[in-house]
Design a protein around this motif. Structure first.
Motif, PDB file in Angstrom:
ATOM      1  N   HIS A 160     -12.155 -24.159  -2.139  1.00 44.27           N
ATOM      2  CA  HIS A 160     -12.586 -25.380  -1.363  1.00 44.27           C
ATOM      3  C   HIS A 160     -13.610 -24.974  -0.469  1.00 44.27           C
ATOM      4  N   LEU A 161     -14.763 -25.934  -0.340  1.00 39.69           N
ATOM      5  CA  LEU A 161     -15.679 -25.914   0.657  1.00 39.69           C
ATOM      6  C   LEU A 161     -15.516 -26.819   1.774  1.00 39.69           C
ATOM      7  N   ARG A 162     -16.009 -26.326   2.833  1.00 38.49           N
ATOM      8  CA  ARG A 162     -15.780 -26.887   4.279  1.00 38.49           C
ATOM      9  C   ARG A 162     -16.645 -28.343   4.084  1.00 38.49           C
ATOM     10  N   TYR A 163     -17.725 -27.976   3.866  1.00 38.11           N
ATOM     11  CA  TYR A 163     -19.026 -29.218   3.639  1.00 38.11           C
ATOM     12  C   TYR A 163     -20.144 -28.717   2.867  1.00 38.11           C
ATOM     13  N   GLY A 164     -21.011 -29.479   2.814  1.00 40.65           N
ATOM     14  CA  GLY A 164     -22.105 -29.313   2.042  1.00 40.65           C
ATOM     15  C   GLY A 164     -23.146 -28.566   2.902  1.00 40.65           C
ATOM     16  N   MET A 165     -24.572 -28.723   2.632  1.00 45.41           N
ATOM     17  CA  MET A 165     -25.739 -28.061   3.067  1.00 45.41           C
ATOM     18  C   MET A 165     -25.601 -28.674   4.631  1.00 45.41           C
ATOM     19  N   ASN A 166     -25.274 -29.795   5.030  1.00 48.56           N
ATOM     20  CA  ASN A 166     -24.917 -30.425   6.269  1.00 48.56           C
ATOM     21  C   ASN A 166     -23.379 -30.862   6.451  1.00 48.56           C
ATOM     22  N   VAL A 208     -10.780 -14.212   0.837  1.00 50.56           N
ATOM     23  CA  VAL A 208      -9.912 -13.249   1.237  1.00 50.56           C
ATOM     24  C   VAL A 208      -9.311 -14.102   2.891  1.00 50.56           C
ATOM     25  N   ASN A 209     -10.126 -14.497   3.280  1.00 48.29           N
ATOM     26  CA  ASN A 209     -10.062 -15.362   4.735  1.00 48.29           C
ATOM     27  C   ASN A 209     -11.144 -16.262   5.057  1.00 48.29           C
ATOM     28  N   GLY A 210     -10.580 -17.283   5.431  1.00 50.47           N
ATOM     29  CA  GLY A 210     -11.574 -18.569   6.046  1.00 50.47           C
ATOM     30  C   GLY A 210     -11.750 -19.657   4.861  1.00 50.47           C
ATOM     31  N   SER A 259     -21.056 -13.396  14.231  1.00 50.74           N
ATOM     32  CA  SER A 259     -21.217 -13.489  12.950  1.00 50.74           C
ATOM     33  C   SER A 259     -20.243 -14.426  12.150  1.00 50.74           C
ATOM     34  N   ASP A 260     -20.718 -14.919  11.121  1.00 52.72           N
ATOM     35  CA  ASP A 260     -20.006 -16.176  10.399  1.00 52.72           C
ATOM     36  C   ASP A 260     -19.258 -15.681   9.302  1.00 52.72           C
ATOM     37  N   ALA A 261     -19.539 -14.389   8.531  1.00 53.88           N
ATOM     38  CA  ALA A 261     -18.954 -14.213   7.268  1.00 53.88           C
ATOM     39  C   ALA A 261     -19.540 -12.643   6.792  1.00 53.88           C
ATOM     40  N   ILE A 262     -18.449 -12.316   5.783  1.00 57.04           N
ATOM     41  CA  ILE A 262     -18.934 -10.921   5.272  1.00 57.04           C
ATOM     42  C   ILE A 262     -18.578 -10.874   3.989  1.00 57.04           C
ATOM     43  N   GLY A 301      -9.667 -16.914  13.875  1.00 55.76           N
ATOM     44  CA  GLY A 301      -8.937 -16.746  12.525  1.00 55.76           C
ATOM     45  C   GLY A 301      -9.873 -17.580  11.370  1.00 55.76           C
ATOM     46  N   ARG A 302     -11.011 -18.042  11.683  1.00 54.26           N
ATOM     47  CA  ARG A 302     -11.934 -18.729  10.833  1.00 54.26           C
ATOM     48  C   ARG A 302     -13.072 -17.876  10.380  1.00 54.26           C
ATOM     49  N   PHE A 303     -13.057 -16.700  10.559  1.00 57.90           N
ATOM     50  CA  PHE A 303     -14.129 -15.608  10.108  1.00 57.90           C
ATOM     51  C   PHE A 303     -13.775 -15.752   8.655  1.00 57.90           C
TER      52      PHE A 303
END
Length: 331
Positions: free
Chosen positions: A2-8, A28-30, A136-139, A158-160
């Motif tokens: 699942h994706l939260r949203y697109g380019m915007n 794994v998370n987020g 940071s947003d992600a790894i 918990g959103r990382f």
């Protein structure tokens, strides 16, 4: 996935594997966004190639499809350690993958704010604790040691975003892009970047081993940076990356300013630096600008009608010029 949203955020988005059931990475998370995945895949390809070329852990800090910084494992100096609140004893205890990350993020800490981190080796608790200290947003990484995910998953409420990639995954042999009703197809670029590309300058003089490594790392970084692009490299890490500019001299100046800031944080004058360009240098102004930032070795594909002028500028500045014959555009 699942994706939260697109380019915007006002755009919905979805993602599916080109080969049913074969995913190059897993969450794994987020929950990733469209751009999170693009940055993660760009970063993973960079560090995977760098680690494969040099046989050492590699890390990258990615923003908007280009590295803000990239580095191989190596020494972490007091200035870089201090940006994480580490003393010399703490820095000495860092793992190889953590050292690579600290060195990558030290290129341009301002641009790395809110980045996507990519590392070529499993994430250990040492690295996870460092990441906890930074915005940071992600790894994305090939694996996570016990306890590391728990530390990372607590970031951002918990959103990382934590992504695990499959190092054995082989993408399809063609890359496809659909734009405004057109489908563009080309083979995946599998050209190997090797030391032979940058081992000898245009006069036939062999370069020092440190110059070969830095010029080659620069080529790997440029391959995964939005064009036009240039990069300053020293001791296995980037000091400045210039990406996505319409003129090459703008890239050279932007990356040079970042390299200057790196030296200024250390209260030092610029030392010996290697420089790379993703495509031919058409004017000597890039050489003149690079020389201002301590460049001693300069790698570019060549092929310009002004190649002789560029070579003459390098001779005037005492810069070893390497012509790779390989263009590394990325659009």
């Amino acid at each position: 996935m699942h994706l939260r949203y697109g380019m915007n955020p006002h755009l919905p988005a979805s993602v599916t594997p080109l080969r049913p059931g074969e995913w190059p990475l897993e969450v794994v998370n987020g929950t990733p966004s469209y751009l999170n995945l693009l940055d993660a895949l760009a970063g993973w390809r960079l560090v995977a190639e760098a680690a494969g070329v040099f046989g050492r852990p590699a890390a990258a800090s990615v923003k908007h499809l280009s590295p803000a910084g990239a580095a191989l494992d190596g020494p972490v100096d007091e200035v870089a350690a201090a940006t994480f609140g580490l003393g010399s004893a703490d820095a000495a205890g860092l793992s190889p993958v953590a050292r690579a990350y600290v060195r990558a993020r030290d290129t341009d800490p301002q641009s790395s704010y809110g980045d996507v981190v990519a590392v070529s080796a499993p994430v250990d608790v040492t690295l996870a604790r460092l990441l906890r200290r930074k915005v940071s947003d992600a790894i994305v990484a090939p694996a996570y040691e016990q306890g590391a995910v728990d530390i990372l998953a607590a970031k951002k409420g918990g959103r990382f975003l934590v992504l695990r990639t499959d190092p054995a995954y082989e993408p399809p042999g063609e890359e496809v892009r659909e734009v405004h009703g057109l489908r563009l197809v080309q083979p995946v670029d599998k050209l190997r970047l090797t030391p032979e590309l940058v081992r000898v300058d245009t006069t036939g003089r062999p370069l020092p081993a440190r110059a070969v490594e830095d010029l080659l790392l620069g080529q790997v970084v440029l391959r995964h940076t939005q064009s036009n692009s240039t990069v300053y490299v020293r001791a296995g890490m980037t000091l400045g990356v210039g990406a996505g500019q319409q003129s090459r001299i703008a890239c050279t100046r932007i990356a040079g300013a970042k390299a200057d800031a790196w030296w200024e944080r250390r209260k030092q004058r610029p030392g010996e630096v290697a420089f790379g360009s993703d495509a031919m240098v058409n004017f000597r102004d890039n050489v003149d600008e690079a020389a201002r930032h301590g460049v001693r070795w300069f790698a570019e594909p060549g092929g310009s009608i002004r190649d002789d002028e560029v070579a003459q500028a390098c001779r005037e500045h005492g810069i070893g010029l390497v012509r790779t014959g390989v263009r590394l555009f990325r659009h």
